[in-house]
Design an enzyme around this catalytic site. Structure first.
Site, PDB file in Angstrom:
ATOM      1  N   ILE A  12      53.489 -31.435  -4.519  1.00 48.75           N
ATOM      2  CA  ILE A  12      54.711 -32.062  -5.051  1.00 48.75           C
ATOM      3  C   ILE A  12      54.711 -33.562  -4.737  1.00 48.75           C
ATOM      4  CG2 ILE A  12      57.234 -31.920  -5.155  1.00 48.75           C
ATOM      5  CD1 ILE A  12      56.992 -29.040  -4.047  1.00 48.75           C
ATOM      6  N   LEU A  83      53.835 -27.510   6.660  1.00 43.65           N
ATOM      7  CA  LEU A  83      52.977 -26.366   6.351  1.00 43.65           C
ATOM      8  C   LEU A  83      53.851 -25.400   5.564  1.00 43.65           C
ATOM      9  CD1 LEU A  83      51.359 -25.986   9.891  1.00 43.65           C
ATOM     10  CD2 LEU A  83      50.267 -26.930   7.831  1.00 43.65           C
ATOM     11  N   ASN A  99      54.724 -28.392  13.686  1.00 48.37           N
ATOM     12  CA  ASN A  99      54.464 -29.264  12.539  1.00 48.37           C
ATOM     13  C   ASN A  99      55.742 -29.560  11.741  1.00 48.37           C
ATOM     14  OD1 ASN A  99      51.955 -30.392  11.059  1.00 48.37           O
ATOM     15  ND2 ASN A  99      53.240 -29.595   9.421  1.00 48.37           N
ATOM     16  N   SER A 124      63.888 -25.542   0.986  1.00 44.89           N
ATOM     17  CA  SER A 124      63.395 -24.442   0.154  1.00 44.89           C
ATOM     18  C   SER A 124      64.474 -23.408  -0.096  1.00 44.89           C
ATOM     19  CB  SER A 124      62.235 -23.782   0.894  1.00 44.89           C
ATOM     20  OG  SER A 124      61.898 -22.566   0.294  1.00 44.89           O
ATOM     21  N   TYR A 148      58.471 -19.681   8.374  1.00 42.60           N
ATOM     22  CA  TYR A 148      58.481 -20.825   7.456  1.00 42.60           C
ATOM     23  C   TYR A 148      59.926 -21.115   7.031  1.00 42.60           C
ATOM     24  CZ  TYR A 148      58.324 -23.384   3.076  1.00 42.60           C
ATOM     25  OH  TYR A 148      58.585 -24.295   2.075  1.00 42.60           O
ATOM     26  N   LYS A 152      62.658 -24.437   7.947  1.00 37.75           N
ATOM     27  CA  LYS A 152      63.454 -25.279   7.034  1.00 37.75           C
ATOM     28  C   LYS A 152      64.938 -25.273   7.437  1.00 37.75           C
ATOM     29  CE  LYS A 152      60.160 -26.662   4.350  1.00 37.75           C
ATOM     30  NZ  LYS A 152      59.746 -28.061   4.250  1.00 37.75           N
ATOM     31  N   ARG A 230      62.271 -14.602 -10.277  1.00 41.58           N
ATOM     32  CA  ARG A 230      62.347 -15.871  -9.563  1.00 41.58           C
ATOM     33  C   ARG A 230      62.698 -16.994 -10.529  1.00 41.58           C
ATOM     34  NH1 ARG A 230      62.019 -12.698  -6.158  1.00 41.58           N
ATOM     35  NH2 ARG A 230      60.709 -12.617  -4.291  1.00 41.58           N
TER      36      ARG A 230
HETATM   37  P1  NAD Z   1      51.377 -29.203   0.086  1.00 45.20           P
HETATM   38  O1  NAD Z   1      50.777 -28.419   1.189  1.00 45.20           O
HETATM   39  O2  NAD Z   1      50.619 -29.309  -1.177  1.00 45.20           O
HETATM   40  O3  NAD Z   1      51.721 -30.681   0.589  1.00 45.20           O
HETATM   41  C1  NAD Z   1      52.085 -30.970   1.914  1.00 45.20           C
HETATM   42  C2  NAD Z   1      51.275 -32.181   2.349  1.00 45.20           C
HETATM   43  O4  NAD Z   1      51.669 -32.545   3.665  1.00 45.20           O
HETATM   44  C3  NAD Z   1      49.765 -31.929   2.392  1.00 45.20           C
HETATM   45  O5  NAD Z   1      49.100 -32.982   1.723  1.00 45.20           O
HETATM   46  C4  NAD Z   1      49.421 -31.913   3.885  1.00 45.20           C
HETATM   47  O6  NAD Z   1      48.120 -32.409   4.127  1.00 45.20           O
HETATM   48  C5  NAD Z   1      50.511 -32.831   4.445  1.00 45.20           C
HETATM   49  N1  NAD Z   1      50.892 -32.542   5.842  1.00 45.20           N
HETATM   50  C6  NAD Z   1      51.220 -31.364   6.398  1.00 45.20           C
HETATM   51  N2  NAD Z   1      51.543 -31.537   7.679  1.00 45.20           N
HETATM   52  C7  NAD Z   1      51.431 -32.860   7.959  1.00 45.20           C
HETATM   53  C8  NAD Z   1      51.627 -33.649   9.116  1.00 45.20           C
HETATM   54  N3  NAD Z   1      51.972 -33.116  10.274  1.00 45.20           N
HETATM   55  N4  NAD Z   1      51.445 -34.990   9.028  1.00 45.20           N
HETATM   56  C9  NAD Z   1      51.065 -35.556   7.861  1.00 45.20           C
HETATM   57  N5  NAD Z   1      50.838 -34.862   6.736  1.00 45.20           N
HETATM   58  C10 NAD Z   1      51.027 -33.510   6.780  1.00 45.20           C
HETATM   59  O7  NAD Z   1      52.844 -28.585  -0.185  1.00 45.20           O
HETATM   60  P2  NAD Z   1      53.825 -28.828  -1.416  1.00 45.20           P
HETATM   61  O8  NAD Z   1      53.823 -27.603  -2.252  1.00 45.20           O
HETATM   62  O9  NAD Z   1      53.584 -30.132  -2.038  1.00 45.20           O
HETATM   63  O10 NAD Z   1      55.218 -28.841  -0.631  1.00 45.20           O
HETATM   64  C11 NAD Z   1      55.823 -30.053  -0.225  1.00 45.20           C
HETATM   65  C12 NAD Z   1      57.088 -29.715   0.523  1.00 45.20           C
HETATM   66  O11 NAD Z   1      57.949 -28.934  -0.284  1.00 45.20           O
HETATM   67  C13 NAD Z   1      56.874 -28.919   1.798  1.00 45.20           C
HETATM   68  O12 NAD Z   1      57.790 -29.393   2.755  1.00 45.20           O
HETATM   69  C14 NAD Z   1      57.224 -27.500   1.384  1.00 45.20           C
HETATM   70  O13 NAD Z   1      57.667 -26.746   2.475  1.00 45.20           O
HETATM   71  C15 NAD Z   1      58.347 -27.756   0.393  1.00 45.20           C
HETATM   72  N6  NAD Z   1      58.518 -26.678  -0.600  1.00 45.20           N
HETATM   73  C16 NAD Z   1      57.508 -26.355  -1.453  1.00 45.20           C
HETATM   74  C17 NAD Z   1      57.716 -25.362  -2.409  1.00 45.20           C
HETATM   75  C18 NAD Z   1      56.639 -24.985  -3.400  1.00 45.20           C
HETATM   76  O14 NAD Z   1      56.894 -24.075  -4.231  1.00 45.20           O
HETATM   77  N7  NAD Z   1      55.489 -25.620  -3.402  1.00 45.20           N
HETATM   78  C19 NAD Z   1      58.952 -24.663  -2.469  1.00 45.20           C
HETATM   79  C20 NAD Z   1      59.946 -25.028  -1.565  1.00 45.20           C
HETATM   80  C21 NAD Z   1      59.743 -26.055  -0.646  1.00 45.20           C
HETATM   81  C1  UD1 Z   2      57.552 -17.541  -1.623  1.00 44.24           C
HETATM   82  C2  UD1 Z   2      58.045 -17.632  -0.210  1.00 44.24           C
HETATM   83  C3  UD1 Z   2      59.110 -18.691  -0.105  1.00 44.24           C
HETATM   84  C4  UD1 Z   2      58.621 -20.038  -0.675  1.00 44.24           C
HETATM   85  C5  UD1 Z   2      58.214 -19.791  -2.131  1.00 44.24           C
HETATM   86  C6  UD1 Z   2      57.725 -21.033  -2.820  1.00 44.24           C
HETATM   87  C7  UD1 Z   2      57.848 -15.267   0.564  1.00 44.24           C
HETATM   88  C8  UD1 Z   2      58.609 -14.103   1.117  1.00 44.24           C
HETATM   89  N1  UD1 Z   2      58.584 -16.338   0.230  1.00 44.24           N
HETATM   90  O1  UD1 Z   2      58.581 -17.064  -2.381  1.00 44.24           O
HETATM   91  O2  UD1 Z   2      59.457 -18.868   1.250  1.00 44.24           O
HETATM   92  O3  UD1 Z   2      59.654 -21.003  -0.615  1.00 44.24           O
HETATM   93  O4  UD1 Z   2      57.170 -18.807  -2.136  1.00 44.24           O
HETATM   94  O5  UD1 Z   2      56.522 -21.467  -2.254  1.00 44.24           O
HETATM   95  O6  UD1 Z   2      56.649 -15.207   0.457  1.00 44.24           O
HETATM   96  N2  UD1 Z   2      54.118 -11.525  -6.720  1.00 44.24           N
HETATM   97  C9  UD1 Z   2      53.377 -10.449  -7.167  1.00 44.24           C
HETATM   98  N3  UD1 Z   2      52.030 -10.465  -6.941  1.00 44.24           N
HETATM   99  C10 UD1 Z   2      51.404 -11.498  -6.301  1.00 44.24           C
HETATM  100  C11 UD1 Z   2      52.178 -12.610  -5.854  1.00 44.24           C
HETATM  101  C12 UD1 Z   2      53.541 -12.579  -6.058  1.00 44.24           C
HETATM  102  O7  UD1 Z   2      53.909  -9.499  -7.746  1.00 44.24           O
HETATM  103  O8  UD1 Z   2      50.190 -11.436  -6.134  1.00 44.24           O
HETATM  104  C13 UD1 Z   2      55.585 -11.540  -7.002  1.00 44.24           C
HETATM  105  C14 UD1 Z   2      56.481 -11.535  -5.764  1.00 44.24           C
HETATM  106  O9  UD1 Z   2      56.739 -10.228  -5.351  1.00 44.24           O
HETATM  107  C15 UD1 Z   2      57.715 -12.266  -6.307  1.00 44.24           C
HETATM  108  C16 UD1 Z   2      57.127 -13.266  -7.301  1.00 44.24           C
HETATM  109  O10 UD1 Z   2      55.849 -12.752  -7.670  1.00 44.24           O
HETATM  110  O11 UD1 Z   2      58.527 -11.381  -7.021  1.00 44.24           O
HETATM  111  C17 UD1 Z   2      56.957 -14.667  -6.736  1.00 44.24           C
HETATM  112  O12 UD1 Z   2      56.223 -14.576  -5.523  1.00 44.24           O
HETATM  113  P1  UD1 Z   2      55.721 -15.874  -4.746  1.00 44.24           P
HETATM  114  O13 UD1 Z   2      55.022 -16.771  -5.686  1.00 44.24           O
HETATM  115  O14 UD1 Z   2      54.967 -15.403  -3.552  1.00 44.24           O
HETATM  116  O15 UD1 Z   2      57.044 -16.627  -4.329  1.00 44.24           O
HETATM  117  P2  UD1 Z   2      58.349 -16.080  -3.531  1.00 44.24           P
HETATM  118  O16 UD1 Z   2      58.134 -14.732  -3.006  1.00 44.24           O
HETATM  119  O17 UD1 Z   2      59.528 -16.290  -4.392  1.00 44.24           O
END
Ligand code: NAD
Ligand code: UD1
Length: 335
Positions: A12, A83, A99, A124, A148, A152, A230
């Site tokens: 992101i 993470l 972290n 999240s 995790y 948050k 979702r």
């Molecule tokens: P990502 O792992 O791709 O990006 C996180 C980045 O942070 C990485 O580049 C990693 O190297 C860096 N990083 C981690 N720990 C660090 C540290 N201690 N110091 C410096 N750099 C560090 O994850 P993302 O999907 O881009 O997510 C970004 C944020 O959004 C995270 O906080 C995650 O928890 C939150 N988030 C993501 C999702 C999703 O669906 N991807 C959903 C809800 C919340």
């Molecule tokens: C997960 C995390 C959540 C995080 C979010 C976005 C859990 C319990 N929660 O949510 O904390 O913020 O990702 O990164 O893991 N599914 C399958 N088969 C698969 C994978 C997923 O059926 O192989 C289904 C799951 O049951 C769910 C949906 O797909 O219904 C989405 O799953 P997933 O992508 O893992 O995200 P979340 O569970 O919503």
């Protein structure tokens, strides 16, 4: 305005940084490369006149943070670095606490000390636990399903406490739902370095032939087709949400959901992927996954009303852009 983007080489963070540069912001990225690659910087800086600066380092490193804030005039911080694997967090809860929670506390402390005015935090939908959907920001924080999600919740508390104590910086907390997709020009996308168990990364792995079939976790949920629902949101929409958050930031601490407000089932995602990309995804319905909830989608009305933000892209864009990016990577590797 100069913005420090922690985790700016991640999924992101990279899309958001690219968008900030396009809009004329100066950006400094701090990333420890624990879940990203230096090559992503080329994707970020491509087609941007104004280039992002990069510091390799850790948000836990207070001395480095002091150096950054004294040598750069940072007015805003967007804090992505964390993470994010639910699975790993259950195996290594202390690592997630250090972290994510300690890291946020140290970074925020330095922001207060150096007079940073604006702070945007990546939270999240995980924090809603099993609250009833659509979930709005005032829903009660759900049961903590994993370390995790717990990290948050703790970060949000730290941010609120710090603001009530110091009256600064202004804080916007963005609670993202299920982020997926990639840059439509194929320059940035999600690195599938570790198996975080997420749906889209599994679908991609089946499409590339890395795994044979998708195990759908549960076909007996109380949903129209029995599979989990979702709120999938395109990473470009999420990136744009951060620009709105930065530009519309108000005094105090404000929380917004970044979700589309629409629920999509696992089978619907799968069918959309097959239709848009012309790839068959084999599947088998198995037992529910421990800790999963049946339905989770956002009430995004607060972000619409106060930030003027809403999701513009849909599931078809998400599955097309996710696959296009991975397909390009595969072709590049074959060259
Ligand atoms: P990502 O792992 O791709 O990006 C996180 C980045 O942070 C990485 O580049 C990693 O190297 C860096 N990083 C981690 N720990 C660090 C540290 N201690 N110091 C410096 N750099 C560090 O994850 P993302 O999907 O881009 O997510 C970004 C944020 O959004 C995270 O906080 C995650 O928890 C939150 N988030 C993501 C999702 C999703 O669906 N991807 C959903 C809800 C919340
Ligand atoms: C997960 C995390 C959540 C995080 C979010 C976005 C859990 C319990 N929660 O949510 O904390 O913020 O990702 O990164 O893991 N599914 C399958 N088969 C698969 C994978 C997923 O059926 O192989 C289904 C799951 O049951 C769910 C949906 O797909 O219904 C989405 O799953 P997933 O992508 O893992 O995200 P979340 O569970 O919503």
């Amino acid at each position: 305005m100069k913005v420090l983007v922690t985790g700016g080489l991640g999924f992101i963070g990279s899309h958001t940084t690219h968008m900030l540069l396009k809009r004329g912001y100066k950006v400094l990225i701090l990333d420890n490369l624990s879940n990203s690659r230096l090559e992503t910087l080329d994707g970020i800086n491509s087609s941007c006149e104004n280039k992002a600066q990069f510091v390799e380092g850790d948000i836990l490193d207070r001395r480095l943070l002091d150096q950054i804030f004294t040598s750069h005039d940072v007015q805003g911080v967007i804090h992505f670095a964390a993470l994010k694997s639910v699975k790993e967090s259950m195996e290594k809860p202390e690592r997630y606490h250090l972290n994510n929670v300690e890291g946020t506390e140290r970074l925020l402390g330095k922001c207060i000390q150096h007079g940073v005015e604006r702070f945007v935090f990546s939270s999240s939908a995980a924090i809603y636990g099993n609250s009833r959907s659509p979930v709005s920001e005032d829903a009660e924080i759900g049961e903590i399903l994993n370390p995790y999600g717990g990290s948050k919740i703790k970060c949000e508390q730290i941010l609120r406490n710090a603001y009530s104590l110091h009256g600064k910086p202004d804080i916007t907390i963005l609670r993202y739902f299920n982020v997926a997709g990639a840059h439509p020009e194929g320059i940035l996308g999600e690195e599938m370095r570790t198996d975080d168990g997420n749906l889209m990364s599994h679908i991609i792995r089946i499409a590339t032939g890395e795994i044979e079939k998708l195990f759908i976790y549960g076909g007996d949920y109380d949903t129209p087709d029995g599979t989990g629902i979702r709120d999938y949101i395109h990473v470009m929409d999420v990136a744009r949400g951060h620009i709105h958050a930065l530009e519309k930031q108000k005094r105090g601490v404000h929380i917004y959901n970044l979700g589309s407000g629409k629920g999509t089932s696992v089978l619907q995602i799968l069918q959309s992927f097959e239709k848009v990309n012309g790839r068959r995804i084999a599947y088998e319905i198995v037992e529910r996954r421990e800790g999963d909830i049946g339905v989770s989608f956002a009430d995004p009305s607060k972000a619409m009303e106060e930030l003027g933000w809403w999701a513009e892209l849909d599931i078809r864009d998400i599955v097309r852009d996710s696959w296009d990016y991975q397909w390009r990577l595969i072709q590049d590797m074959c060259k």
